[in-house]
Design an enzyme around this catalytic site. Structure first.
Site, PDB file in Angstrom:
ATOM      1  N   ASP A  36      44.083  36.987  31.024  1.00  0.00           N
ATOM      2  CA  ASP A  36      43.064  36.005  30.658  1.00  0.00           C
ATOM      3  C   ASP A  36      43.799  34.735  30.228  1.00  0.00           C
ATOM      4  O   ASP A  36      44.545  34.757  29.243  1.00  0.00           O
ATOM      5  CB  ASP A  36      42.229  36.581  29.502  1.00  0.00           C
ATOM      6  CG  ASP A  36      41.074  35.669  29.122  1.00  0.00           C
ATOM      7  OD1 ASP A  36      41.205  34.434  29.277  1.00  0.00           O
ATOM      8  OD2 ASP A  36      40.050  36.197  28.658  1.00  0.00           O
ATOM      9  N   CYS A  82      32.811  24.312  41.239  1.00  0.00           N
ATOM     10  CA  CYS A  82      31.917  24.153  42.390  1.00  0.00           C
ATOM     11  C   CYS A  82      30.476  24.124  41.873  1.00  0.00           C
ATOM     12  O   CYS A  82      29.575  24.694  42.495  1.00  0.00           O
ATOM     13  CB  CYS A  82      32.157  25.204  43.465  1.00  0.00           C
ATOM     14  SG  CYS A  82      31.979  26.895  42.916  1.00  0.00           S
ATOM     15  N   ALA A 129      42.745  33.155  41.759  1.00  0.00           N
ATOM     16  CA  ALA A 129      42.337  33.983  42.914  1.00  0.00           C
ATOM     17  C   ALA A 129      41.088  33.415  43.597  1.00  0.00           C
ATOM     18  O   ALA A 129      40.234  32.858  42.921  1.00  0.00           O
ATOM     19  CB  ALA A 129      42.068  35.417  42.450  1.00  0.00           C
ATOM     20  N   ASP A 163      40.721  25.345  37.999  1.00  0.00           N
ATOM     21  CA  ASP A 163      39.571  25.454  38.918  1.00  0.00           C
ATOM     22  C   ASP A 163      38.692  26.532  38.301  1.00  0.00           C
ATOM     23  O   ASP A 163      38.790  27.707  38.628  1.00  0.00           O
ATOM     24  CB  ASP A 163      40.100  25.854  40.300  1.00  0.00           C
ATOM     25  CG  ASP A 163      39.010  25.872  41.351  1.00  0.00           C
ATOM     26  OD1 ASP A 163      38.137  24.992  41.317  1.00  0.00           O
ATOM     27  OD2 ASP A 163      39.038  26.783  42.210  1.00  0.00           O
ATOM     28  N   ARG A 173      40.989  40.862  42.021  1.00  0.00           N
ATOM     29  CA  ARG A 173      41.115  39.513  42.598  1.00  0.00           C
ATOM     30  C   ARG A 173      42.588  39.085  42.622  1.00  0.00           C
ATOM     31  O   ARG A 173      43.030  38.370  43.526  1.00  0.00           O
ATOM     32  CB  ARG A 173      40.243  38.519  41.830  1.00  0.00           C
ATOM     33  CG  ARG A 173      38.745  38.751  42.084  1.00  0.00           C
ATOM     34  CD  ARG A 173      37.877  37.763  41.349  1.00  0.00           C
ATOM     35  NE  ARG A 173      38.040  36.377  41.741  1.00  0.00           N
ATOM     36  CZ  ARG A 173      37.440  35.797  42.777  1.00  0.00           C
ATOM     37  NH1 ARG A 173      36.629  36.503  43.540  1.00  0.00           N
ATOM     38  NH2 ARG A 173      37.639  34.519  43.046  1.00  0.00           N
TER      39      ARG A 173
HETATM   40  N1  SAM Z   1      41.184  28.531  42.492  1.00  0.00           N
HETATM   41  C1  SAM Z   1      40.682  29.602  43.318  1.00  0.00           C
HETATM   42  C2  SAM Z   1      40.882  29.257  44.770  1.00  0.00           C
HETATM   43  O1  SAM Z   1      41.000  28.084  45.120  1.00  0.00           O
HETATM   44  O2  SAM Z   1      40.959  30.178  45.594  1.00  0.00           O
HETATM   45  C3  SAM Z   1      39.238  29.915  43.014  1.00  0.00           C
HETATM   46  C4  SAM Z   1      39.039  30.212  41.553  1.00  0.00           C
HETATM   47  S1  SAM Z   1      37.434  30.825  41.127  1.00  0.00           S
HETATM   48  C5  SAM Z   1      36.519  29.390  41.040  1.00  0.00           C
HETATM   49  C6  SAM Z   1      37.695  31.221  39.447  1.00  0.00           C
HETATM   50  C7  SAM Z   1      38.622  32.391  39.217  1.00  0.00           C
HETATM   51  O3  SAM Z   1      38.905  32.459  37.812  1.00  0.00           O
HETATM   52  C8  SAM Z   1      38.057  33.751  39.576  1.00  0.00           C
HETATM   53  O4  SAM Z   1      38.951  34.427  40.415  1.00  0.00           O
HETATM   54  C9  SAM Z   1      37.934  34.473  38.239  1.00  0.00           C
HETATM   55  O5  SAM Z   1      38.167  35.855  38.344  1.00  0.00           O
HETATM   56  C10 SAM Z   1      39.008  33.802  37.425  1.00  0.00           C
HETATM   57  N2  SAM Z   1      38.823  33.815  35.963  1.00  0.00           N
HETATM   58  C11 SAM Z   1      37.657  33.820  35.262  1.00  0.00           C
HETATM   59  N3  SAM Z   1      37.904  33.783  33.954  1.00  0.00           N
HETATM   60  C12 SAM Z   1      39.249  33.719  33.810  1.00  0.00           C
HETATM   61  C13 SAM Z   1      40.119  33.658  32.681  1.00  0.00           C
HETATM   62  N4  SAM Z   1      39.626  33.639  31.457  1.00  0.00           N
HETATM   63  N5  SAM Z   1      41.460  33.628  32.898  1.00  0.00           N
HETATM   64  C14 SAM Z   1      41.948  33.644  34.160  1.00  0.00           C
HETATM   65  N6  SAM Z   1      41.174  33.714  35.262  1.00  0.00           N
HETATM   66  C15 SAM Z   1      39.841  33.749  35.086  1.00  0.00           C
END
Ligand code: SAM
Length: 296
Positions: free
Chosen positions: A163, A233, A114, A179, A141
């Site tokens: 997760d 990032c 997301a 990412d 998200r």
């Molecule tokens: N790839 C996305 C984009 O290009 O739009 C941006 C991703 S953002 C850097 C990281 C995302 O990872 C966030 O939406 C966060 O909620 C999610 N996230 C964090 N921990 C996670 C986990 N353990 N499993 C899955 N998603 C996770």
């Protein structure tokens, strides 16, 4: 004001950080990606010109546009935006899918998806002819992700609200994009009054734990011969090179040098793992790290 710990870490890592600080103090220009599922660079160029909006095409992709003056708000008011013919996405954020190079028929996992910038980019790159599993931990998200998938016409994406560390090892994918959640040290705006409260050593530590666990899981889910792209990032080596080094140790996974047309024109920072890429924050680019890994 920049948090003191960040300045110290950057000095320790890079020595002279005046260029990085310069990048932190400039407001980033608006950039967009043409959604080739619904439009073409020519059509978008024509619509922008008709709306009196000036743009330049990026050095690394004909579908990545930089708007010389227009703000995101102005772009969001255009029919092009509401119709999903473009996606507002930072230049640097477009790099990981280009490095992963998804193709028709691929079975792809987007582990932290997301709001879907890279998921929709991969759907467009494959003309909706790859099977994409998009994983997102946070339900709100994930709703935003589903909305963006719909607006962008990214049809062949299966969303899992979970997760990604808990994904069953029974799954396997030929291509994985991780990412990862990160401190955002590449996207800092020095005038942000809340920076010292939000970007803390505790946040970096928490991100590191999650990044390492996610990357180890990604390696387990990657098919032999498969490709994995790890990106953040952040420009801190402890969220980037150190995580990659620790995760691949003893796994048979190796770094494949990142090669992209136009890379030589990107503002790059030195890296401690040869073959990986770290973009310096500038007016045009967010600070970003990308590593390409292959399971031997
Ligand atoms: N790839 C996305 C984009 O290009 O739009 C941006 C991703 S953002 C850097 C990281 C995302 O990872 C966030 O939406 C966060 O909620 C999610 N996230 C964090 N921990 C996670 C986990 N353990 N499993 C899955 N998603 C996770």
């Amino acid at each position: 004001m920049l948090p003191g710990f960040l300045t110290e870490k950057l000095k320790e890592q890079y020595g002279d950080i005046s260029d990085i600080i310069g990048g932190y103090t400039r407001k980033r220009r608006t950039t967009l990606r043409v959604n080739t599922l619904k439009s073409s660079p020519e059509e978008v160029a024509e619509a922008l010109t008709a709306a009196g909006i000036h743009f330049e095409v990026s050095p690394f992709s004909p579908i990545a546009f930089l708007l010389t003056e227009a703000t995101e708000k102005e772009i969001m008011a255009l029919p092009l935006f509401a119709e999903g013919r473009i996606y507002l996405q930072s230049y640097s954020s477009m790099l990981p899918p280009l490095v992963l190079a998804p193709a028709e028929g691929d079975d792809i996992l987007d582990m932290a998806a997301a709001p879907g910038g890279k998921t929709t980019q991969m759907a467009a790159m494959t003309g909706n002819r790859a099977s994409i599993t998009a994983c997102e931990r946070h339900p709100i998200r994930a709703e935003k992700l589903k909305h963006n998938l719909e607006v962008q016409g990214a049809g062949k994406v299966f969303v899992m609200v979970t997760d990604a560390r808990q994904l069953d090892d029974f799954f396997s994918f030929g291509k994985i994009l991780l990412d990862a959640p990160c401190s955002g040290s590449g996207t800092v705006f020095a005038d942000d009054p809340n920076l010292e409260k939000t970007l803390t050593p505790a946040l970096v530590g928490k991100c590191r734990n999650t990044q390492l666990a996610l990357l180890k899981k990604a390696i387990r889910l990657l098919k032999k011969g498969g490709t994995l792209v790890y990106s953040t990032c952040s420009i801190l080596k402890e969220e980037n090179e150190e995580i990659v080094k620790a995760a691949i140790k003893g796994t048979g996974v190796e770094i494949t040098p990142v090669e992209l047309p136009g890379t030589e024109q990107l503002p790059l920072l030195p890296v401690t793992l040869p073959g990986t890429l770290c973009v310096r924050p500038t007016e045009e680019y967010e600070g970003f790290f990308v590593a390409k890994l292959t399971k031997m």
